[in-house]
Scaffold this motif. Structure first.
Motif, short mmCIF file in Angstrom:
data_model
loop_
_atom_site.label_atom_id
_atom_site.label_comp_id
_atom_site.label_asym_id
_atom_site.label_seq_id
_atom_site.Cartn_x
_atom_site.Cartn_y
_atom_site.Cartn_z
N ASP A 126 -5.83 -2.88 -4.10
CA ASP A 126 -5.27 -3.10 -5.22
C ASP A 126 -3.93 -2.95 -5.58
OD1 ASP A 126 -8.14 -1.61 -6.61
OD2 ASP A 126 -8.01 -3.63 -6.07
N SER A 127 -3.40 -3.55 -6.58
CA SER A 127 -1.94 -3.66 -6.96
C SER A 127 -1.57 -2.19 -6.91
CB SER A 127 -1.65 -4.40 -8.30
OG SER A 127 -0.29 -4.00 -8.63
N SER A 187 -0.91 -0.69 -10.52
CA SER A 187 -1.99 -0.33 -11.38
C SER A 187 -2.47 1.27 -11.19
CB SER A 187 -3.00 -1.20 -11.24
OG SER A 187 -4.01 -1.36 -12.09
N ARG A 193 -1.12 -10.27 -7.74
CA ARG A 193 -2.60 -9.93 -7.65
C ARG A 193 -3.46 -10.75 -6.86
NH1 ARG A 193 -4.86 -5.15 -9.34
NH2 ARG A 193 -6.84 -6.20 -9.51
N ALA A 198 1.62 -3.19 -15.10
CA ALA A 198 0.65 -3.10 -14.45
C ALA A 198 -0.48 -2.26 -15.04
CB ALA A 198 0.88 -2.53 -13.03
N PRO A 251 -4.21 -5.28 -17.10
CA PRO A 251 -5.75 -5.09 -16.96
C PRO A 251 -6.54 -4.73 -18.00
CG PRO A 251 -4.46 -4.28 -15.09
CD PRO A 251 -3.68 -4.48 -16.36
N ARG A 267 4.44 -9.46 -1.96
CA ARG A 267 4.61 -8.67 -3.16
C ARG A 267 5.97 -8.35 -3.14
NH1 ARG A 267 3.70 -3.98 -3.64
NH2 ARG A 267 3.91 -4.27 -6.10
N TYR A 274 -2.84 -10.40 -3.49
CA TYR A 274 -3.64 -9.23 -2.70
C TYR A 274 -5.12 -9.93 -2.33
CZ TYR A 274 -1.13 -5.01 -3.03
OH TYR A 274 -0.40 -4.02 -2.47
N THR A 275 -5.74 -10.81 -3.25
CA THR A 275 -6.88 -11.32 -3.02
C THR A 275 -6.77 -12.23 -1.57
OG1 THR A 275 -6.43 -13.24 -4.37
CG2 THR A 275 -7.43 -11.35 -5.54
N TYR A 309 3.22 -10.58 -12.19
CA TYR A 309 2.05 -9.45 -11.81
C TYR A 309 0.87 -10.27 -11.50
CZ TYR A 309 -1.83 -6.68 -13.10
OH TYR A 309 -3.15 -5.88 -13.11
N TYR A 310 0.52 -11.40 -12.18
CA TYR A 310 -0.58 -12.42 -11.76
C TYR A 310 -0.52 -12.89 -10.35
CZ TYR A 310 -2.37 -11.80 -16.46
OH TYR A 310 -3.01 -11.28 -17.59
#
Length: 597
Positions: A203-204, A207, A115, A48, A52, A126, A118-119, A111-112
């Motif tokens: 956010d994650s 991260s 993400r 994480a 990015p 998760r 989350y959007t 991870y992707y």
């Protein structure tokens, strides 16, 4: 500088140092539950931080270091696996590199996916997406790998209260729990690293390396909230769910059944593993005569006497039949010898499986009436066996041994007419066959006893294979007789509350065991549904997590969507309650007013 700031200030140094150390405990020949959870959680934090920033060199360095740590912890038992140490090391390095790369790709893919969750405000996804991805990845590896679950990131020891899940979901369920705990640990660690000021961000949550200066400024400026944040509530609920999954193992403790009780069927089983020696020094491998002599001494105490894998070798045509014919008169009525052998095939089989000149590794169950059961090894050790030995494509079957009434029992009291015997269903597999969860998937019913001859070359490998065989036994709900004739191999009985091996190295032994009477022949949930059923279940859980997150997001949105309607409904209820309360107050005031003023 605080300890929590180290992963932010020096992410490469921290993660690249800790992960290989954890790998030494997590990726041994018998992977352990807790070290593996910590390793996966650490890698989630690391990935994480680097994804990015697209710091792919750090990811490659991590894969290399973990692979080297895996090579180190597996070097001793692997160097003598093949003809030369150099070939063994190349194979070991390749296996560890491939397994580590697969793990890294699974973590990156999750991870992707997280993400994206989350959007769409599907926060609950998760906790369920990564476990589903992780369990599916290693189920696919087991399906494709010639060595099954060996050299994978799947725990086999120290499962704690989750051992009972094997009968329900097999290794898929265990891998799911490992990944679910890794999500919890990484979330808790990330919250500690970021501090309380940022724990509610969308956010994650792992991260932690986005902006070091922003992190320190927000730590000093953000007040500590007294209420529990939504993310903390979700983490606590995941912890509660995972602890609940472990509860059945502590509520119901499985113990070996008694051998003297009216509702059990006792019988003796034995391992014949003679050791030819003089003055304490080995005199070479045992001969056929040694095995026969040892078995004759054991048959007064055992109904099943198992020889190790490849105990005897047959090279000439018809040699096996002649040898078995000579052994038959020495076997007591009702006793069976499980003879592990290796022989040369002298003619091509009609189905094309056996080729003349190749070898095959098998097991026969021999009684006074002749051969009653036959099985051939299906999974061969790559390179060591695969070039000279032919694998079988026939799956295990079941042989039913009929037990007559022992001393102290009358026939009608022992079993119903007309046979007055109790059936004991027996099946078998050989050594590496136990590394796949599908070993007994096609059996029509649950076997009472699984015969397991083996021959390993190192104690660590012997322990690894013993744990794999134990896992398959727990999945089927049966009992295992494991006889390893290799140097330093372990032998013992597993299942039905028995978990520890009996001895290390050669030496014959016998033990009385029992199974419930009448015996429940129904297959376990996992054996009935299989790996595909377990994968369907974990992805159904992931789907429910996504749906729960979407519904919760709509309910929490007070400006748009369902949240607006809920807010209006709540306000309406409050207004109605206040209106009723005001009416009650007016009535009480009217009652207290004097009649004549």
């Amino acid at each position: 500088m605080s300890l929590a700031s180290l992963p932010v200030r020096h992410p490469s140094g921290v993660y690249l140092s800790l992960a290989p150390v954890l790998a030494l405990g997590a990726l041994a020949p018998t992977p352990s539950f807790t070290p593996l959870v910590l390793l996966i959680a650490l890698l989630r934090l690391h990935f994480a931080a680097i994804i990015p920033r697209r710091a792919w060199s750090s990811a490659i360095s991590q894969v290399v270091l973990i692979s080297l740590a895996t090579d180190l912890v597996n070097a001793a038992p692997s160097l003598h696996a093949l003809s030369t140490p150099s070939t063994s090391f190349v194979v070991l390095a390749s296996l560890s590199a491939v397994a580590t790369t697969i793990s890294a790709l699974a973590i990156a893919a999750a991870y992707y996916a997280e993400r994206k969750a989350y959007t769409s405000h599907a926060h609950w996804a998760r906790g369920t997406v990564f476990p589903a991805v992780w369990a599916t990845t290693w189920a696919a590896v087991e399906r494709c790998s010639p060595i099954g679950q060996l050299a994978t990131w799947s725990p086999v020891v120290n499962l704690g209260g989750y051992s009972w899940l094997r009968q329900v979901g097999g290794q898929v369920a265990i891998n799911w729990v490992v990944a679910a705990w890794a999500v919890v640990v990484s979330d808790v660690a990330a919250a500690w690293i970021m501090g309380p000021g940022r724990e509610d961000e969308d956010d994650s949550s792992i991260s932690v390396a986005d902006n070091e200066e922003g992190l320190h400024s927000e730590r000093s400026a953000s007040p500590i909230k007294s209420a529990i944040s939504p993310r903390t509530r979700r983490t606590l609920l995941r912890i509660a769910f995972l602890l609940t999954l472990a509860a059945p193992s502590y509520v119901v403790t499985e113990l070996p059944p008694p051998v003297n009780a009216p509702d059990v069927t006792p019988f003796g089983i034995a391992c014949a593993m003679p050791s030819a020696h003089k003055n304490g020094e080995r005199q070479g491998p045992p001969s056929l005569a040694d095995y026969v002599h040892e078995s004759k001494a054991l048959q007064s105490r055992a109904k099943i006497i198992l020889w190790p894998e490849s105990a005897v070798h047959f090279t000439s045509e018809g040699e096996r039949e002649e040898t078995l014919k000579s052994i038959r008169p020495q076997i007591h009525n009702g006793t069976y010898y499980g003879i592990g052998f290796e022989e040369v095939v002298h003619a091509d089989s009609p189905d094309g499986v056996w080729k003349a000149g190749m070898r095959r590794n098998g097991l026969v169950l021999l009684g006074w009436e002749g051969v009653v059961y036959e099985y051939y090894k299906r999974h061969l050790v790559p390179i060591a066996e695969s070039f000279s030995t032919t694998p079988s494509n026939e799956k295990p079957s079941i042989f039913t041994m009929e037990l007559h009434a022992p001393a102290g029992w009358t026939k009608p009291s022992w079993a119903p007419a007309p046979n007055y015997t109790r059936p004991i269903d027996i099946t078998a597999s050989i050594c590496l066959d136990f590394t796949t969860a599908a070993s007994f998937a096609d059996l029509p019913s649950r076997p009472a006893l699984v015969l397991a001859p083996a021959r390993t070359w190192h104690t660590s490998i012997g322990l690894a294979m013993w744990e794999q065989a134990k896992a398959r036994t727990e999945e089927t709900g049966s009992m295992l007789l494991w006889c390893d004739g290799g140097e330093g191999g372990v032998s013992g009985i597993a299942g039905r509350g028995m978990r520890a091996f009996r001895q290390v190295g050669p030496g014959s032994w016998a033990q009385t065991v029992s199974v419930p009477w009448p015996f429940d022949r129904r297959r376990t949930v996992f054996e009935a549904a299989g790996t595909s059923g377990s994968l369907a279940a974990v992805w159904a859980i992931a789907g429910m997590g996504a749906m729960a997150g979407a519904v919760a997001g709509q309910l929490e949105d007070r400006e748009h969507g369902a949240g607006r309607a809920v807010t209006r409904l709540y306000a309406g209820i409050q207004h109605a309650v206040g209106f009723v309360r005001d009416i009650g107050h007016r009535e009480r005031r009217d009652e207290e007013r004097p009649l004549l003023e």
